[in-house]
Enzyme design. Structure first.
Site, PDB file in Angstrom:
ATOM      1  NE  ARG A   1      -3.658  -2.127   2.775  1.00 45.00           N
ATOM      2  CZ  ARG A   1      -3.399  -3.334   3.291  1.00 45.00           C
ATOM      3  NH1 ARG A   1      -2.166  -3.641   3.668  1.00 45.00           N
ATOM      4  NH2 ARG A   1      -4.362  -4.217   3.447  1.00 45.00           N
TER       5      ARG A   1
ATOM      6  CG  ASP B   1      -7.252  -4.089   8.660  1.00 44.25           C
ATOM      7  OD1 ASP B   1      -7.416  -4.397   7.460  1.00 44.25           O
ATOM      8  OD2 ASP B   1      -6.588  -3.097   9.015  1.00 44.25           O
TER       9      ASP B   1
ATOM     10  NE  ARG C   1     -10.016  -7.767   3.927  1.00 41.69           N
ATOM     11  CZ  ARG C   1      -9.423  -6.789   3.252  1.00 41.69           C
ATOM     12  NH1 ARG C   1      -8.328  -6.218   3.730  1.00 41.69           N
ATOM     13  NH2 ARG C   1      -9.915  -6.390   2.102  1.00 41.69           N
TER      14      ARG C   1
ATOM     15  CG  HIS D   1      -5.261  -0.541   6.400  1.00 42.91           C
ATOM     16  ND1 HIS D   1      -5.980  -1.696   6.626  1.00 42.91           N
ATOM     17  CD2 HIS D   1      -5.440  -0.247   5.090  1.00 42.91           C
ATOM     18  CE1 HIS D   1      -6.546  -2.081   5.506  1.00 42.91           C
ATOM     19  NE2 HIS D   1      -6.228  -1.226   4.547  1.00 42.91           N
TER      20      HIS D   1
HETATM   21  N1  LIG Z   1      -8.472   1.848   3.738  1.00 43.63           N
HETATM   22  C1  LIG Z   1      -8.892   0.694   3.279  1.00 43.63           C
HETATM   23  O1  LIG Z   1      -9.207  -0.228   4.032  1.00 43.63           O
HETATM   24  C2  LIG Z   1      -9.021   0.504   1.792  1.00 43.63           C
HETATM   25  C3  LIG Z   1      -9.755  -0.578   1.272  1.00 43.63           C
HETATM   26  C4  LIG Z   1      -9.847  -0.731  -0.121  1.00 43.63           C
HETATM   27  C5  LIG Z   1      -9.228   0.198  -0.965  1.00 43.63           C
HETATM   28  N2  LIG Z   1      -8.539   1.222  -0.420  1.00 43.63           N
HETATM   29  C6  LIG Z   1      -7.936   2.245  -1.264  1.00 43.63           C
HETATM   30  O2  LIG Z   1      -8.975   3.034  -1.840  1.00 43.63           O
HETATM   31  C7  LIG Z   1      -8.528   3.614  -3.057  1.00 43.63           C
HETATM   32  C8  LIG Z   1      -9.556   3.351  -4.167  1.00 43.63           C
HETATM   33  O3  LIG Z   1      -9.618   1.985  -4.489  1.00 43.63           O
HETATM   34  P1  LIG Z   1     -10.607   1.478  -5.647  1.00 43.63           P
HETATM   35  O4  LIG Z   1     -10.463   0.025  -5.710  1.00 43.63           O
HETATM   36  O5  LIG Z   1     -11.949   2.082  -5.458  1.00 43.63           O
HETATM   37  O6  LIG Z   1      -9.909   2.154  -6.927  1.00 43.63           O
HETATM   38  P2  LIG Z   1     -10.611   2.529  -8.315  1.00 43.63           P
HETATM   39  O7  LIG Z   1      -9.527   2.752  -9.286  1.00 43.63           O
HETATM   40  O8  LIG Z   1     -11.669   1.530  -8.647  1.00 43.63           O
HETATM   41  O9  LIG Z   1     -11.352   3.912  -8.001  1.00 43.63           O
HETATM   42  C9  LIG Z   1     -10.672   5.092  -7.732  1.00 43.63           C
HETATM   43  C10 LIG Z   1     -11.436   6.226  -8.371  1.00 43.63           C
HETATM   44  O10 LIG Z   1     -10.829   7.465  -7.969  1.00 43.63           O
HETATM   45  C11 LIG Z   1     -11.002   8.353  -9.064  1.00 43.63           C
HETATM   46  N3  LIG Z   1     -10.093   9.494  -8.938  1.00 43.63           N
HETATM   47  C12 LIG Z   1      -8.747   9.550  -9.168  1.00 43.63           C
HETATM   48  N4  LIG Z   1      -8.301  10.795  -8.934  1.00 43.63           N
HETATM   49  C13 LIG Z   1      -9.349  11.537  -8.554  1.00 43.63           C
HETATM   50  C14 LIG Z   1      -9.520  12.883  -8.174  1.00 43.63           C
HETATM   51  N5  LIG Z   1      -8.492  13.738  -8.118  1.00 43.63           N
HETATM   52  N6  LIG Z   1     -10.760  13.318  -7.846  1.00 43.63           N
HETATM   53  C15 LIG Z   1     -11.806  12.476  -7.877  1.00 43.63           C
HETATM   54  N7  LIG Z   1     -11.719  11.180  -8.236  1.00 43.63           N
HETATM   55  C16 LIG Z   1     -10.505  10.722  -8.558  1.00 43.63           C
HETATM   56  C17 LIG Z   1     -10.714   7.494 -10.292  1.00 43.63           C
HETATM   57  O11 LIG Z   1     -11.219   8.090 -11.485  1.00 43.63           O
HETATM   58  C18 LIG Z   1     -11.414   6.204  -9.910  1.00 43.63           C
HETATM   59  O12 LIG Z   1     -12.731   6.152 -10.406  1.00 43.63           O
HETATM   60  C19 LIG Z   1      -7.150   2.989  -3.319  1.00 43.63           C
HETATM   61  O13 LIG Z   1      -6.133   3.876  -2.904  1.00 43.63           O
HETATM   62  C20 LIG Z   1      -7.150   1.745  -2.458  1.00 43.63           C
HETATM   63  O14 LIG Z   1      -5.857   1.342  -2.092  1.00 43.63           O
HETATM   64  C21 LIG Z   1      -8.418   1.384   0.927  1.00 43.63           C
HETATM   65  O1  LIG Z   2      -5.181  -4.189   0.172  1.00 42.26           O
HETATM   66  C1  LIG Z   2      -5.322  -3.069  -0.326  1.00 42.26           C
HETATM   67  O2  LIG Z   2      -4.429  -2.520  -0.984  1.00 42.26           O
HETATM   68  C2  LIG Z   2      -6.640  -2.360  -0.218  1.00 42.26           C
HETATM   69  C3  LIG Z   2      -7.145  -2.249   1.166  1.00 42.26           C
HETATM   70  O3  LIG Z   2      -6.267  -1.562   2.002  1.00 42.26           O
HETATM   71  C4  LIG Z   2      -7.560  -3.561   1.758  1.00 42.26           C
HETATM   72  O4  LIG Z   2      -7.111  -3.897   2.846  1.00 42.26           O
HETATM   73  O5  LIG Z   2      -8.377  -4.252   1.109  1.00 42.26           O
END
Ligand SMILES: NC(=O)c1ccc[n+]([C@@H]2O[C@H](COP(=O)([O-])OP(=O)(O)OC[C@H]3O[C@@H](n4cnc5c(N)ncnc54)[C@H](O)[C@@H]3O)[C@@H](O)[C@H]2O)c1
Ligand SMILES: O=C(O)C[C@H](O)C(=O)O
Length: 308
Positions: free
Chosen positions: A88, A148, A151, A175
Site C-alpha cells: 500500500r 481488518d 477479516r 493498516h
Molecule cells: N483503507 C482501506 O481499508 C481501503 C480498502 C480498499 C481500498 N482502499 C484504497 O482506496 C482507493 C480506491 O480503491 P478502488 O479500488 O476504489 O480504486 P478505483 O480505481 O476503482 O477507483 C478510484 C477512483 O478514484 C477516481 N479518482 C482519481 N483521482 C481523482 C480525483 N483527483 N478526484 C476524484 N476522483 C478521482 C478514479 O477516477 C477512480 O474512479 C485505493 O487507494 C485503495 O488502495 C483502501
Molecule cells: O489491500 C489493499 O491494498 C486495499 C485495502 O487496504 C484492503 O485492505 O483491502
C-alpha cells in the site's frame, strides 16, 4: 443527512450502495474526476432503489464540488489501488497529491464536515488530511481497522468452525501488511477466549492470514478488494450519521494514547455525531505494546515521505 463519496470506483460505488441500502441518509453525492463516470454509477445505483427498497437519493458529478456543499460526512476513496505484488505504501507518490487536493476542495464547500479517509496508504493519508485540512481532529477518521477486524472475524470463524456471529475480535495498529495488530488474546467466541478452542499455532495462522488479508485478495482479483471495504466504510458512516456511539478501531490522531503522539494509527474509538467522541485505551501486554510501537515506526517512515 448528506454524504459525499469522492471516487466512484470500486470502493466508492460499493460504499454508496451499502449506504443507500441501509437507507439512513437522505442524499449521497458521488464525485469522480473521470467524465460521466460518477453520473453513470449514480444512475445505475438509483435504478436498484425500487428493487432494494431505499429512498436515498444518489447523484453523480464530475469534479463539481459545489454539488457537495453542506455535506455532513465526506468519504475519500479517490486514488489508485495497488496491483498484485505491491505494498500500500508504494501508492503514496500518486495518492498524496490527490488526497490533499480532494480534502481541501471538500472542506471549502463543507467547512464543518467529517472526513473518512480510505485511499492508501491510509494511515499516512489520514495524517496528511490532519496536517492540511484545518478540520479539528475528531473530524478526521481513517478507515482500516473496521475492515481488518471484519477479516479477522472471518478467519477466526473459519478456524473455530463457528458462525461469524459467535465471534468477536479487533485489529489495531497500522493498516499495512506488517503493521496490523490482531488482538488474538482478547478475541472471543461468545465471551469465551478463542484460545480455549484452538491451538496457539492455529491462532498464529489466523493472525498472519488477517494481516495479509488485503494482499491475498489483491492477488486473486488483480486489484484490491471493494465489497468488505465498502461495507466497512458504510458502517462508520452509519455510526456517525445515526449517532450510534459504536466502537470501531479507526486511524485517529493520537496525543499520548498508547504512548504515541502526532501519528494517525488504528486505535479503538467511539463514533457518534461528532465523529471521534472518545479514544479508548485498552490494557495491552508487553508483546502487544511492542507490536504497536513497531507498527507506528512503519507508519512514521511513510509519513516522512510526505511533503508537508
Ligand atoms: N483503507 C482501506 O481499508 C481501503 C480498502 C480498499 C481500498 N482502499 C484504497 O482506496 C482507493 C480506491 O480503491 P478502488 O479500488 O476504489 O480504486 P478505483 O480505481 O476503482 O477507483 C478510484 C477512483 O478514484 C477516481 N479518482 C482519481 N483521482 C481523482 C480525483 N483527483 N478526484 C476524484 N476522483 C478521482 C478514479 O477516477 C477512480 O474512479 C485505493 O487507494 C485503495 O488502495 C483502501
Ligand atoms: O489491500 C489493499 O491494498 C486495499 C485495502 O487496504 C484492503 O485492505 O483491502
Amino acid at each position: 443527512m448528506k454524504v459525499t463519496v469522492v471516487g466512484a470506483g470500486a470502493v466508492g460505488a460499493s460504499c454508496a450502495e451499502y449506504i443507500a441500502i441501509k437507507d439512513f441518509a437522505s442524499e449521497v453525492v458521488l464525485l469522480d474526476i473521470k467524465e460521466g463516470f460518477a453520473e453513470g454509477k449514480a444512475m445505475d445505483l438509483m435504478q436498484t432503489a425500487s428493487l432494494n427498497g431505499f429512498d436515498t437519493k444518489i447523484t453523480g458529478v464530475t469534479s463539481d464540488y459545489s454539488k457537495t456543499a453542506g455535506s455532513d460526512i465526506c468519504v475519500i476513496t479517490s486514488g489508485i489501488p495497488r496491483k498484485p505484488g505491491m505494498t500500500r505504501e508504494e501508492l503514496i507518490g500518486i495518492n498524496a497529491g490527490i488526497v490533499k487536493e480532494v480534502s481541501s476542495s471538500l472542506v471549502k464547500h463543507s467547512p464543518d464536515t467529517i472526513i473518512i479517509v480510505v485511499s492508501n496508504p491510509m494511515d499516512t493519508m489520514a495524517y496528511l488530511v490532519h496536517k492540511t485540512s484545518g478540520l479539528s481532529k475528531n473530524r478526521i477518521i481513517g478507515m482500516g481497522g473496521a475492515l481488518d477486524s471484519a477479516r479477522f472475524k472471518y478467519r477466526l470463524a473459519e478456524a473455530l468452525g463457528a458462525p461469524i456471529s459467535d465471534v468477536d475480535g479487533m485489529v489495531i495498529g497500522g493498516h499495512s501488511d506488517t503493521g496490523m495488530v490482531p488482538l488474538t488474546r482478547l478475541a472471543t467466541r461468545n465471551s469465551v477466549p478463542v484460545s480455549k478452542f484452538i491451538s496457539e499455532e492455529r491462532l498464529n495462522q489466523v493472525k498472519e492470514d488477517t494481516k495479509v488479508g488485503g494482499a491475498t485478495l489483491t492477488k486473486l482479483l488483480g486489484t484490491s478488494a471493494w465489497y468488505a471495504p465498502g461495507a466497512a466504510v458504510s458502517a462508520l458512516v452509519q455510526a456517525i450519521a445515526c449517532d450510534q456511539k459504536k466502537m470501531f478501531p479507526c486511524s485517529v490522531m493520537l496525543d499520548g494514547q498508547y504512548g504515541l503522539k502526532d501519528i494517525c494509527i488504528g486505535a479503538p474509538v467511539i463514533l457518534g455525531r461528532n465523529g471521534v467522541e472518545e479514544i479508548v485505551e485498552i490494557e495491552l501486554n508487553d508483546a502487544e505494546k511492542a507490536h504497536i510501537q513497531e507498527s507506528a515506526a512503519g507508519v512514521r517512515k511513510t509519513n516522512d515521505l510526505l511533503e508537508l
